[in-house]
Design a protein around this motif. Structure first.
Motif, mmCIF file in Angstrom:
data_model
loop_
_atom_site.group_PDB
_atom_site.id
_atom_site.type_symbol
_atom_site.label_atom_id
_atom_site.label_comp_id
_atom_site.label_asym_id
_atom_site.label_seq_id
_atom_site.Cartn_x
_atom_site.Cartn_y
_atom_site.Cartn_z
ATOM 1 N N SER A 34 -8.725 -15.146 -0.216
ATOM 2 C CA SER A 34 -7.566 -15.503 0.733
ATOM 3 C C SER A 34 -6.868 -17.062 0.100
ATOM 4 N N LEU A 35 -7.931 -17.561 -0.580
ATOM 5 C CA LEU A 35 -7.734 -18.722 -1.613
ATOM 6 C C LEU A 35 -6.755 -18.666 -2.622
ATOM 7 N N CYS A 36 -6.750 -17.322 -3.236
ATOM 8 C CA CYS A 36 -5.867 -16.888 -4.547
ATOM 9 C C CYS A 36 -4.550 -16.730 -3.885
ATOM 10 N N VAL A 37 -4.459 -16.295 -2.580
ATOM 11 C CA VAL A 37 -3.045 -16.098 -2.087
ATOM 12 C C VAL A 37 -2.326 -17.498 -1.589
ATOM 13 N N LEU A 38 -3.454 -18.612 -1.098
ATOM 14 C CA LEU A 38 -2.850 -19.505 -1.054
ATOM 15 C C LEU A 38 -2.369 -20.526 -2.193
ATOM 16 N N LEU A 39 -3.251 -20.489 -3.164
ATOM 17 C CA LEU A 39 -2.909 -21.150 -4.420
ATOM 18 C C LEU A 39 -1.555 -20.500 -5.018
ATOM 19 N N TYR A 40 -1.290 -19.433 -4.895
ATOM 20 C CA TYR A 40 -0.010 -18.727 -5.522
ATOM 21 C C TYR A 40 1.125 -18.593 -4.540
ATOM 22 N N SER A 41 1.118 -19.307 -3.457
ATOM 23 C CA SER A 41 1.972 -19.170 -2.540
ATOM 24 C C SER A 41 3.443 -19.441 -3.055
ATOM 25 N N LYS A 42 3.418 -20.323 -3.853
ATOM 26 C CA LYS A 42 4.950 -20.799 -4.358
ATOM 27 C C LYS A 42 5.417 -19.566 -4.723
ATOM 28 N N ILE A 43 4.495 -18.879 -5.717
ATOM 29 C CA ILE A 43 5.131 -17.705 -6.382
ATOM 30 C C ILE A 43 5.260 -16.535 -5.475
ATOM 31 N N ILE A 44 4.669 -16.402 -4.574
ATOM 32 C CA ILE A 44 4.647 -15.223 -3.292
ATOM 33 C C ILE A 44 6.019 -15.387 -2.955
ATOM 34 N N LYS A 45 6.453 -16.741 -2.367
ATOM 35 C CA LYS A 45 7.662 -16.873 -1.675
ATOM 36 C C LYS A 45 8.967 -16.643 -2.503
ATOM 37 N N GLN A 46 8.635 -16.735 -3.811
ATOM 38 C CA GLN A 46 10.000 -16.342 -4.818
ATOM 39 C C GLN A 46 10.003 -14.812 -4.778
ATOM 40 N N ARG A 47 8.949 -14.359 -4.841
ATOM 41 C CA ARG A 47 8.883 -12.893 -5.037
ATOM 42 C C ARG A 47 9.253 -11.877 -3.708
ATOM 43 N N LYS A 48 8.963 -12.709 -2.520
ATOM 44 C CA LYS A 48 9.229 -12.002 -1.469
ATOM 45 C C LYS A 48 10.654 -11.890 -1.385
ATOM 46 N N THR A 49 11.215 -12.928 -1.785
ATOM 47 C CA THR A 49 12.997 -12.660 -1.561
ATOM 48 C C THR A 49 13.822 -12.409 -2.721
ATOM 49 N N GLU A 50 13.172 -12.436 -4.016
ATOM 50 C CA GLU A 50 13.814 -12.015 -5.196
ATOM 51 C C GLU A 50 13.446 -10.537 -5.673
ATOM 52 N N ASP A 51 12.228 -10.194 -5.434
ATOM 53 C CA ASP A 51 11.784 -8.850 -5.955
ATOM 54 C C ASP A 51 12.024 -7.741 -4.816
ATOM 55 N N CYS A 60 10.803 -4.851 -4.779
ATOM 56 C CA CYS A 60 9.636 -3.734 -4.531
ATOM 57 C C CYS A 60 8.939 -4.370 -3.242
ATOM 58 N N ASN A 61 8.509 -3.575 -2.741
ATOM 59 C CA ASN A 61 7.697 -3.813 -1.183
ATOM 60 C C ASN A 61 6.347 -4.310 -1.643
ATOM 61 N N TYR A 62 5.700 -4.219 -2.792
ATOM 62 C CA TYR A 62 4.554 -4.554 -2.913
ATOM 63 C C TYR A 62 4.440 -5.779 -3.925
ATOM 64 N N LEU A 63 3.315 -6.711 -3.480
ATOM 65 C CA LEU A 63 3.016 -7.835 -4.363
ATOM 66 C C LEU A 63 2.003 -7.804 -5.339
ATOM 67 N N GLU A 64 1.805 -7.976 -6.473
ATOM 68 C CA GLU A 64 0.622 -8.372 -7.203
ATOM 69 C C GLU A 64 0.295 -9.747 -7.515
ATOM 70 N N ILE A 65 -0.920 -10.167 -6.695
ATOM 71 C CA ILE A 65 -1.482 -11.517 -6.525
ATOM 72 C C ILE A 65 -2.669 -11.516 -7.430
ATOM 73 N N PRO A 66 -2.869 -12.455 -8.332
ATOM 74 C CA PRO A 66 -4.096 -12.537 -9.179
ATOM 75 C C PRO A 66 -5.381 -12.778 -8.290
ATOM 76 N N GLY A 67 -6.269 -11.723 -8.281
ATOM 77 C CA GLY A 67 -7.539 -11.569 -7.664
ATOM 78 C C GLY A 67 -7.500 -11.042 -6.219
ATOM 79 N N PHE A 68 -6.358 -10.429 -5.898
ATOM 80 C CA PHE A 68 -6.368 -9.973 -4.607
ATOM 81 C C PHE A 68 -5.887 -8.459 -4.768
ATOM 82 N N PRO A 69 -6.074 -7.596 -3.846
ATOM 83 C CA PRO A 69 -5.842 -6.358 -3.880
ATOM 84 C C PRO A 69 -4.298 -6.120 -3.610
ATOM 85 N N ARG A 70 -3.624 -5.109 -4.300
ATOM 86 C CA ARG A 70 -2.266 -4.915 -4.110
ATOM 87 C C ARG A 70 -1.808 -4.768 -2.691
#
Length: 466
Positions: free
Chosen positions: A138-155, A157-167
């Motif tokens: 969950s820390l991987c997700v927290l630290l990557y939150s800036k990129i996640i927000k961008q990809r949630k709106t721009e990408d 694809c329904n799935y996200l690839e987050i370093p250190g976290f399951p698809r």
């Protein structure tokens, strides 16, 4: 003067107890340190005394008064804890200066929710470490939150690839108001630029996530990410756990590994509708159970909350208690063979440490992320599915409990979590991964030069209305 490490937990007994356990662990690795734990104390809150924790004289406690936000400050209930902590920064500043006059202040460890205290520690040039009380994934997700927000709106694809976290699908990610998302991005930025991050986990449990953190792939804006120290499992158990409902006595009369515990943390309260579904599901599962019930209203009796006749029909196989039970002691009992949990990380670590398989029912915060890891990555738990109206049906609960306690898949999960138990013990033992990480952290602190913090007249600019 004695070398001192200051620990600053967030508001809330759970966060304070967790930080106290970290302090005890530090002293087992280096008894020459002195530990000072700062207790954030908002107005009208109950004062927590040092005797509550059973600590020796090497750990001292100091209460930090936390004033209310200035009148007219717009603060939502969701972000109140962050604003309260910032309001205590002025008092924190003076306390840290006072400590530095009588000891060698080597470092401060902040609960990650206390990220605004970084305004003080940066001003005073104190080496600042963060303690992340949940898992590495969950820390991987927290630290990557800036990129996640961008990809949630721009990408698309329904799935996200987050370093250190399951698809993960976008729907599986926790959804927060924008105000909280901004706070989490601030936390991420502060943690990315600190002197080190301490995590309550261990290598065998979260190897892929820990590797991603150590390699820096979760720190998108940092070319030189901070070192990571995985020192768990550190179990935080409040002192003086009394078995007022005689749960342990009841467990003594039950067969080995036959009872499933249902317990959802201090905030895990359910509606009457949901409680009745749980009761019906447990009865249909035909499994033995110990259920800790918290409802939206404390005024209703169990008879009011549960289906008519349920308590009488299940009295030979089940025990139901209101509000609280000694969870850690229950999980350690031989009669317990399963755990329906809200996926709070302390509860997960307790289950690991006792080798108890889980059914996951996340309720808030990062718990849904923990569920994804427990079910998909570690394969030590089953997932409950909610219906469209947000209710877990009696059929769903009953089926999952029966599957955990009485199926081949349940046996496989039990075998994996028992291996996790052994790995956790090995990690904390001499030469284990967590033991080595703790010694590495201790050595880093010992090498820090004596700090000369700024004079009391140093101007501070803390904006309480941000």
């Amino acid at each position: 003067m004695k070398d001192t490490i200051v620990l600053y937990p967030s508001i809330g007994r759970g966060h304070i107890f967790s930080m106290v356990e970290l302090g005890k662990l530090i002293l087992t690795h280096n008894p020459s340190f002195s530990i000072t734990i700062l207790i954030p104390t908002p107005p009208n809150s109950t004062t927590i005394e040092a005797t509550t924790f059973g600590c020796d004289s090497s750990i001292t406690f100091h209460h930090i008064p936390i004033p209310q936000p200035p009148s007219g400050t717009a603060v939502s209930p969701l972000s109140l804890i962050f604003h309260l902590t910032r309001n205590g920064n002025h008092n924190l500043h003076h306390v840290l200066q006072s400590i530095s006059k009588t000891s060698n202040l080597k470092a401060i460890v902040l609960d990650f929710l206390n990220y605004t205290a970084n305004e003080v520690t940066t001003t005073l040039d104190i080496p600042t470490f963060y303690y992340y009380t949940s898992g590495a994934a969950s820390l991987c997700v927290l630290l990557y939150s800036k990129i996640i927000k961008q990809r949630k709106t721009e990408d698309s694809c329904n799935y996200l690839e987050i370093p250190g976290f399951p698809r993960i699908s976008k729907e599986e990610l926790p959804s927060y108001p924008e105000e909280l998302e901004n706070i989490f991005r601030d936390i991420s930025a502060n943690m990315s630029d600190c002197d080190g991050i301490i995590i309550n986990t261990f290598n065998a449990a979260e190897e892929r996530s820990i590797k991603a953190l150590q390699e820096g792939s979760c720190f998108p804006d940092e070319s030189n990410p901070p070192p990571v120290f995985c020192i768990g499992p550190v179990i935080s158990v409040p002192g003086g756990e009394k078995d007022e409902n005689e749960c342990l006595s009841w467990l003594e009369s039950q067969p080995s590994q036959s009872v499933v515990l249902l317990s959802f943390g201090s905030l895990g309260r359910f509606s009457k509708t949901q409680l009745k579904e749980i009761a019906i599901g447990l009865e249909r599962s035909e499994q033995r159970f110990l259920w800790v019930v918290r409802s939206e209203s404390d005024e209703d009796s169990l008879e009011d909350l549960l289906p008519e006749g349920f308590l009488d029909r299940t009295k030979e196989k089940g025990m139901v208690v209101r509000n609280w039970a000694p969870q850690a002691k229950i999980l350690s009992h031989d009669s317990v063979g399963g755990f329906v949990t809200h996926c709070g990380w302390n509860s997960v670590l307790e289950a690991f440490s006792e080798g108890v398989p889980m059914v996951t029912w996340p309720l808030y915060a990062e718990q849904n992320l923990n569920r994804v890891v427990l079910v998909k990555e570690m394969k030590v738990a089953l997932a409950l599915e909610e219906s469209e109206n947000g209710i877990v049906s009696a059929t769903e609960l009953g089926d999952r409990v029966k599957e955990l306690m009485d199926s081949e898949k349940g046996k496989e999960i039990r075998e994996r979590v028992l291996k996790m138990k052994v790995s956790g013990v090995e990690a904390r033992s001499e030469g284990g991964s967590s033991y080595v990480a703790m010694n590495r952290l201790i050595q880093l602190w010992k090498e820090k030069d004596h700090l000369s913090v700024l004079s009391p007249n140093t101007p501070l600019f803390y904006n309480f209305s941000d």
